[in-house]
Design an enzyme around this catalytic site. Structure first.
Site, short mmCIF file in Angstrom:
data_model
loop_
_atom_site.label_atom_id
_atom_site.label_comp_id
_atom_site.label_asym_id
_atom_site.label_seq_id
_atom_site.Cartn_x
_atom_site.Cartn_y
_atom_site.Cartn_z
N LYS A 19 0.84 -1.20 0.00
CA LYS A 19 0.00 0.00 0.00
C LYS A 19 0.87 1.26 0.00
O LYS A 19 0.55 2.24 -0.68
CB LYS A 19 -0.94 -0.03 1.21
CG LYS A 19 -2.01 -1.11 1.09
CD LYS A 19 -2.68 -1.46 2.40
CE LYS A 19 -3.64 -2.63 2.22
NZ LYS A 19 -4.21 -3.12 3.48
N GLN A 50 -4.81 -2.12 9.56
CA GLN A 50 -4.55 -3.41 8.94
C GLN A 50 -5.05 -4.54 9.82
O GLN A 50 -4.67 -4.65 10.99
CB GLN A 50 -3.05 -3.57 8.68
CG GLN A 50 -2.67 -4.84 7.95
CD GLN A 50 -3.26 -4.90 6.55
OE1 GLN A 50 -3.12 -3.98 5.77
NE2 GLN A 50 -3.92 -6.00 6.23
N ASP A 97 -11.21 1.90 3.85
CA ASP A 97 -11.45 0.47 3.66
C ASP A 97 -12.91 0.20 3.31
O ASP A 97 -13.25 -0.87 2.79
CB ASP A 97 -11.09 -0.31 4.93
CG ASP A 97 -9.80 -1.10 4.79
OD1 ASP A 97 -9.40 -1.39 3.65
OD2 ASP A 97 -9.20 -1.44 5.82
#
Length: 282
Positions: free
Chosen positions: A54, A98, A121
């Protein structure tokens, strides 16, 4: 018949180029670059790889990356306080925590603590609710990536029979909502589904996300179907494979995603897309 491969890496590269142009336009207008904070808790090797990928995508596109790494023993209160700090920071557009998180952390509370407008997300109940009401804002990255992957491959959705195998909160359920939004007649299958093979055989679009190597047998696939394999599993010999028996499914499908190189690059790219959207305020 041998299915054509859907090249997720190539399509993701094209999308990232478009996002890079968009970021350059933002900078040219006198505004700062979009900024993404990635929060990694502990030292899980797979999570470290995901976060690094990312960060590299941010660099390619021109998004400012803010990597934050916390010890595995961080308390829930401390992590929530960090999210509050990032929520209040006007120079942070997107916040990504995460997953998975250590046992002492309630992932649901963490996800719900992120402001919906910074939830890149797409997991916050507000953003999932907007998707369910056909008014999406920030959309879950993997399902959104699958739709964009298929659209750019020339797939049609209206009235087509689609099946999602797997009903997880982060992939299967929002995938079903995305297919409904696209106009497909959609079925979601799960561990209580009777005669899964028959359900798969009826589908023109098959999307699989169960995390079990070769779970979907190739001879279940209807001739000419499109197969999207979201699963990524590491075998004892170190090789990666998906949830679909690739070689036999390829002999029946018209289009199929490989593992790796299919959906994975799109997930990261849609995260970048969401960050740019968050920075734009809509």
């Amino acid at each position: 018949m041998s299915a054509q491969l859907i090249d997720g890496k190539s399509i993701a590269d094209t999308l990232q180029g478009e996002l890079r142009t968009r970021v350059q336009q933002i900078l040219a207008s006198g505004r700062r670059a979009p900024a993404l904070a990635t929060m990694l808790v502990g030292g899980d090797p797979a999570s470290q790889v995901y976060v690094r990928n990312k960060r590299l995508a941010c660099e390619r596109i021109g998004i400012r990356s803010l990597p934050l790494h916390y010890g595995a023993d961080i308390s829930q209160a401390e992590l929530l306080a960090e999210i509050d700090r990032l929520n209040a920071d006007p120079d942070v557009d997107g916040i990504l925590v995460q997953l998975p998180l250590p046992a002492q952390i309630d992932a649901t509370l963490v996800i719900e603590r992120i402001l919906p407008g910074k939830d890149v997300d797409g997991f916050h109940p507000y953003n999932l609710g907007r998707l369910a009401q056909r008014q999406p804002v920030l959309r879950p990255c993997t399902p959104f990536g699958v739709i964009e992957l298929l659209r750019r491959s020339g797939e049609s959705f209206y009235g087509r029979r689609a099946i999602v195998v797997g009903a997880s909160n982060h992939v299967g359920r929002p995938m079903g909502l995305e297919l409904l939004l696209a106009g497909a007649t959609t079925t979601i299958c799960h561990r209580f589904t009777r005669d899964l093979a028959a359900e798969v055989a009826r589908a023109e679009i098959v999307v699989v996300a169960v995390g079990k190597p070769g779970f979907i047998k190739g001879d279940w696939i209807a001739p000419g179907a499109t197969v999207v394999d979201i699963g990524i599993n590491r075998l004892p010999d170190g090789k990666l494979c998906g949830d679909v028996e690739f070689d036999s499914a390829r002999q029946r499908a018209a289009w199929i995603t490989p593992v790796p190189g299919g959906v994975g690059p799109m997930t990261v790219t849609m995260l970048m897309h969401n960050t740019v959207i968050a920075a734009s305020g809509h």
